[in-house]
Design an enzyme around this catalytic site. Structure first.
Site, PDB file in Angstrom:
ATOM      1  N   GLU A  59      29.454  39.512  47.213  1.00  8.48           N
ATOM      2  CA  GLU A  59      29.813  40.774  46.241  1.00  8.48           C
ATOM      3  C   GLU A  59      30.261  41.913  47.053  1.00  8.48           C
ATOM      4  O   GLU A  59      29.594  43.151  46.862  1.00  8.48           O
ATOM      5  CB  GLU A  59      28.695  40.823  45.440  1.00  8.48           C
ATOM      6  CG  GLU A  59      28.263  39.475  44.549  1.00  8.48           C
ATOM      7  CD  GLU A  59      26.935  39.755  43.812  1.00  8.48           C
ATOM      8  OE1 GLU A  59      26.461  40.958  43.687  1.00  8.48           O
ATOM      9  OE2 GLU A  59      26.385  38.702  43.262  1.00  8.48           O
ATOM     10  N   GLU A 110      27.498  29.596  41.439  1.00  7.83           N
ATOM     11  CA  GLU A 110      26.198  29.965  40.805  1.00  7.83           C
ATOM     12  C   GLU A 110      26.593  29.723  39.349  1.00  7.83           C
ATOM     13  O   GLU A 110      26.617  30.644  38.262  1.00  7.83           O
ATOM     14  CB  GLU A 110      26.099  31.444  40.665  1.00  7.83           C
ATOM     15  CG  GLU A 110      25.750  31.709  42.360  1.00  7.83           C
ATOM     16  CD  GLU A 110      25.612  33.305  42.647  1.00  7.83           C
ATOM     17  OE1 GLU A 110      25.308  33.934  41.515  1.00  7.83           O
ATOM     18  OE2 GLU A 110      26.003  33.544  43.749  1.00  7.83           O
TER      19      GLU A 110
HETATM   20  O1  9MR Z   1      19.072  34.244  39.927  1.00 10.08           O
HETATM   21  C1  9MR Z   1      18.475  35.182  41.060  1.00 10.08           C
HETATM   22  C2  9MR Z   1      17.285  35.850  40.815  1.00 10.08           C
HETATM   23  O2  9MR Z   1      16.420  34.812  40.521  1.00 10.08           O
HETATM   24  C3  9MR Z   1      16.981  36.806  41.670  1.00 10.08           C
HETATM   25  O3  9MR Z   1      15.659  37.391  41.360  1.00 10.08           O
HETATM   26  C4  9MR Z   1      18.086  37.746  41.924  1.00 10.08           C
HETATM   27  C5  9MR Z   1      17.783  38.649  43.356  1.00 10.08           C
HETATM   28  O4  9MR Z   1      17.589  38.040  44.503  1.00 10.08           O
HETATM   29  O5  9MR Z   1      19.120  37.240  42.478  1.00 10.08           O
HETATM   30  C6  9MR Z   1      19.555  36.157  41.332  1.00 10.08           C
HETATM   31  O6  9MR Z   1      20.683  35.474  41.870  1.00 10.08           O
HETATM   32  C7  9MR Z   1      21.964  36.230  42.114  1.00 10.08           C
HETATM   33  C8  9MR Z   1      22.792  35.673  42.930  1.00 10.08           C
HETATM   34  O7  9MR Z   1      21.978  35.963  44.353  1.00 10.08           O
HETATM   35  C9  9MR Z   1      23.908  36.631  43.547  1.00 10.08           C
HETATM   36  N1  9MR Z   1      24.780  36.559  42.077  1.00 10.08           N
HETATM   37  C10 9MR Z   1      24.019  37.094  41.066  1.00 10.08           C
HETATM   38  C11 9MR Z   1      22.975  36.187  40.890  1.00 10.08           C
HETATM   39  C12 9MR Z   1      22.322  36.674  39.483  1.00 10.08           C
HETATM   40  O8  9MR Z   1      21.978  38.043  39.523  1.00 10.08           O
END
Ligand code: 9MR
Length: 467
Positions: free
Chosen positions: A262, A372
């Site tokens: 990102e 994702e």
């Molecule tokens: O789904 C993930 C959530 O459980 C975590 O708390 C969060 C922070 O680490 O990250 C979420 O996953 C993200 C991913 O790593 C990057 N793209 C967006 C996802 C959703 O926020």
């Protein structure tokens, strides 16, 4: 001369008689009926309705589960009806049907098809979802790919429902959060490997691919690094050390890494993260360079390096910015693939938008990771039309959208396929209903299994995308 007059006269005769024929035909052409929305919708039927057509004592009704009417519900292939409605019966609950009618005159002249009406029967009982295991079906394809699932370490104990489903259905895992920098790095050069190791070992010992997510992400900077008091050059060395140590620790065990996650903003600028501020505009390239160097030093020639981002398909500015980064990495021969997160909704992005986004990476010879995937039924950010019920209509729309993206992915050339990863197993544990950004707390059902591990229609849609 006499012949000429005869010729003109006979031509005129033919002309007038053909006009007369056309007049006669015109009287026989029936108007096209207009089909109206269904009434009396129940678990096993509905009343199909349409408007009267002059000189049409009967109508021919078609009912199908396909909007293209490639097949018909038994007895509803041009069923003759001498009324302006018909009670369609014997259907399945919670299922999408389509109907259309033609008008028919006494002398069997048939009109054009009416418009198509879509109707979903009520109820969800007795809907048989296809129980085929995802990876089993994928592995039978001519050009298979990994079917991935985001996991948490505490799900992986042997015999848990997650464990059983993972082993049956999935061939790749990504850590949903436990392999991020804020989880692994507790201080400069100090690491907590325990949880991340458990995830990697689970994949390795069960023949499941392990995708590493993610080395550098602005949302997972450990406090010690966020507050780092050293110079910018020393900050960059910390990042280099982290990347090097993690890639080395997991050499031969983690098949691929999201190196940077990102890095671009919605407006097409570079996201103004601590990494950009401290390390400058070339930081993405630097991170990839360090990851590659670590892999080479560890003799891990198989490691694949990905750039991962979200919401690029329906935002051309953001997409272009991501591809500017990707092009730089391609030019430096540092990147193997692109991760398209695809936190989508049942409405967006469109098929064409997804395809044209992904195809830009395909054209560069890169591997594609749908990294994702999930599918909101409530579009993001405090939707005006928030639904607090997962209706049949939404369930089926979601099924179609899952089917669509799997179809898109499966149609990619073999060389560009890597993995299609779903971001979580059960609806009630997805990040989406809890996201304060998305702001529809508790109200979404974005994944393949319901809160009781039951197969959703989304799962059937995934399977149908492989047909
Ligand atoms: O789904 C993930 C959530 O459980 C975590 O708390 C969060 C922070 O680490 O990250 C979420 O996953 C993200 C991913 O790593 C990057 N793209 C967006 C996802 C959703 O926020």
């Amino acid at each position: 001369m006499k012949n000429k007059i005869l010729l003109v006269l006979s031509s005129l005769l033919i002309f007038f008689s053909s006009c007369a024929n056309e007049d006669q035909n015109a009287q026989l052409v029936l108007s096209t009926p207009v089909a109206n929305p269904a009434k009396e919708i129940s678990d096993n039927g509905f009343r199909a309705k349409w408007n009267y057509v002059s000189k049409a004592p009967t109508y021919l009704l078609d009912v199908s589960t396909s909007p293209a009417f490639t097949d018909f519900v038994p007895n509803y292939n041009a069923k003759v009806i001498s009324d302006l409605n018909d009670l369609v019966t014997g259907l399945m609950g919670g299922t999408q049907y389509y109907y259309r009618v033609r008008a028919q005159s006494d002398d069997l002249i048939i009109s054009e098809y009416s418009n198509v009406i879509s109707v979903i029967t009520t109820g969800t009982n007795n809907i048989a979802e296809d129980p085929t295991f995802l990876k089993v079906k994928v592995n039978k394809l001519a050009n298979p790919f990994f079917v991935g699932m985001a996991v948490k370490a505490n799900q992986l104990d042997s015999g848990s429902p997650y464990d059983v489903i993972l082993k049956n259905e999935f061939s790749s895992i990504s850590a949903e959060y436990e392999m991020k920098m804020d989880q692994i790095s507790t201080a400069s050069g100090v690491y907590n490997w325990t949880v991340a190791d458990k995830i990697v070992a689970y994949g390795n010992s069960n023949g499941i691919n392990v995708h590493g997510h993610a080395l550098v992400w602005h949302n997972s900077v450990p406090t010690w690094l966020a507050n780092y008091a050293g110079t910018d050059a020393a900050f960059a060395l910390e990042v280099k050390k982290y990347i090097t140590d993690v890639v080395t620790h997991y050499k031969g065990k983690v098949r691929s890494w999201d190196v940077v996650n990102e890095a671009v903003e919605a407006d097409g600028t570079m996201r103004n993260t601590i990494f950009l501020k401290r390390m400058g505009a070339n930081y993405v390239n630097d991170c990839f360079k360090w990851a590659r160097a670590a892999a080479v030093a560890a003799a891990d020639s198989q490691l694949l390096l990905f750039y991962n981002d979200y919401a690029t398909s329906d935002n051309i500015d953001k997409q272009n910015a991501a591809y500017t980064i990707i092009d730089g990495l391609v030019a430096s021969k540092l990147i193997d693939g692109v991760g398209f997160q695809m936190h989508n909704t049942i409405f967006t992005p469109s098929k064409a938008q997804i395809e044209s986004d992904i195809n830009r990476a395909v054209a560069k010879g890169l591997k594609i990771h749908i990294s994702e995937l999930d599918m909101q039924v409530n579009p993001g950010n405090a939707p005006a039309n928030l639904t607090a019920t997962f209706t049949n209509e939404l369930r089926l729309a979601q099924k179609e959208k899952y089917k669509e993206i799997v179809k898109i992915y499966n149609a990619l050339p073999a060389a560009n396929k890597y993995a299609l990863t779903v971001w979580g197993m059960k609806d009630n544990e997805s990040w989406i209903p809890f996201s304060t950004d998305l702001n529809h707390p508790g109200n979404d059902w974005p994944l393949l299994y319901d809160a009781s591990f039951g197969l959703k229609s989304a799962h059937t849609g995934f399977l149908q995308g492989l047909d």
